[in-house]
Design an enzyme around this catalytic site. Structure first.
Site, mmCIF file in Angstrom:
data_model
loop_
_atom_site.group_PDB
_atom_site.id
_atom_site.type_symbol
_atom_site.label_atom_id
_atom_site.label_comp_id
_atom_site.label_asym_id
_atom_site.label_seq_id
_atom_site.Cartn_x
_atom_site.Cartn_y
_atom_site.Cartn_z
ATOM 1 N N GLU A 1 0.826 -1.298 0.107
ATOM 2 C CA GLU A 1 0.109 -0.041 -0.067
ATOM 3 C C GLU A 1 0.836 1.360 -0.208
ATOM 4 O OE1 GLU A 1 -3.828 1.601 2.558
ATOM 5 O OE2 GLU A 1 -2.293 0.731 3.670
ATOM 6 N N LYS B 1 -10.217 0.156 -1.730
ATOM 7 C CA LYS B 1 -10.276 -0.174 -0.645
ATOM 8 C C LYS B 1 -11.549 0.454 0.180
ATOM 9 C CE LYS B 1 -7.488 0.875 3.641
ATOM 10 N NZ LYS B 1 -6.246 1.465 4.276
ATOM 11 N N CYS C 1 -4.644 -3.495 3.401
ATOM 12 C CA CYS C 1 -4.409 -2.980 4.835
ATOM 13 C C CYS C 1 -5.259 -3.284 5.825
ATOM 14 C CB CYS C 1 -3.989 -1.470 4.817
ATOM 15 S SG CYS C 1 -2.929 -1.193 6.013
#
Length: 270
Positions: free
Chosen positions: A43, A114, A157
């Site tokens: 990321e 995300k 993440c």
């Protein structure tokens, strides 16, 4: 699906696009020289800096990052995961934190925005408000079905704390899941490894987790320990705390073995 080597790259990205892409290229080269056919970048690999600077440069970061990923995939003839970079959303002062899978021809195979944004007051004194500049994705990740590499799912993440997203990918047939991250040093020391192992164990799949490490700007510090974990939860490779590459074999026979020994996916009630 055949056995192959996968790489989880670990970087210390900074607020400079060119420097980050140069660092990424060096590490991709290392991974390919060691035999990797599937390479994951973390990321924020192409830019990690102040939110205002990210927004100001979002268009050029997105454009140059996409060009870079396609060029690297074609040059090295590998499949590459660009683990998370800003892509303008169409709204003022908002971007999508976007991960993409690129094949060796430079074609985009899969894209994921995300969904879970990191809005947290970390006990070390740092406050993160990802939603101040990032728009949450509204779609669950697709699983790309590859005859050579397996069924690949993408996440980013903070998603790793939400197991329902990974169960969705497992239901879609995923046997290799990516978790590119810039995990904070404070939370990473307690939660990073155990969360990755949990996602691997409960879905009996490989987890490939590229990572950021070190100090990036001001007080921002990340945990490192890019990892590859097998379907039994065993750590196959760990990049430690310095920039580098974690490499391990992805073996379909291992997936089949673990799923015979522990057929939990078949025993689901809900």
């Amino acid at each position: 699906m055949n056995s192959y080597l996968a790489a989880a790259i670990q970087m210390t990205s900074v607020p400079d696009l060119s420097s980050n892409l140069a660092q990424a290229e060096e590490l991709i080269d290392v991974a390919v020289r060691r035999g990797a056919q599937l390479v994951g970048l973390p990321e924020n690999f192409s830019f990690m800096g102040e939110e205002k600077d990210k927004l100001l440069q979002a268009e050029i970061i997105a454009k140059e990052t996409q060009i870079f990923l396609k060029k690297m995939a074609q040059r090295y003839q590998v499949n590459i995961i660009g683990g998370g970079f800003p892509v303008p959303s169409g709204e003022i002062d908002k971007v999508y934190n976007t991960a993409v899978l690129i094949d060796s021809n430079g074609e985009e195979l899969s894209c994921y925005r995300k969904a879970h944004l990191f809005d947290v007051n970390v006990p070390d004194g740092n406050t993160y408000r990802e939603s101040s500049t990032v728009m949450a994705g509204t779609e669950l990740p697709n699983v790309y079905l590859s005859k050579q590499l397996g069924h690949i799912g993408l996440s980013v993440c903070y998603d790793v704390r939400f197991p329902e997203l990974y169960r969705h990918m497992a239901q879609q047939g995923a046997d290799v899941m990516f978790v590119p991250a810039a995990f904070t040093a404070f939370t990473g020391k307690d939660h990073w490894q155990i969360l990755l192992q949990a996602r691997a164990i409960e879905n009996t799949c490989y987890i490939i987790a590229p990572a950021q490490t070190g100090v990036h700007y001001h007080r921002r510090q990340t945990h490192g320990h890019a990892m590859i974990i097998d379907p039994w939860g065993m750590i196959l490779a760990d990049a430690g705390e310095q920039p580098g590459v974690a490499i391990a074999e992805i073996n379909p026979a291992r997936i089949e073995q673990v799923r015979r020994q522990m057929p939990s996916l078949q025993h689901r009630v809900f």
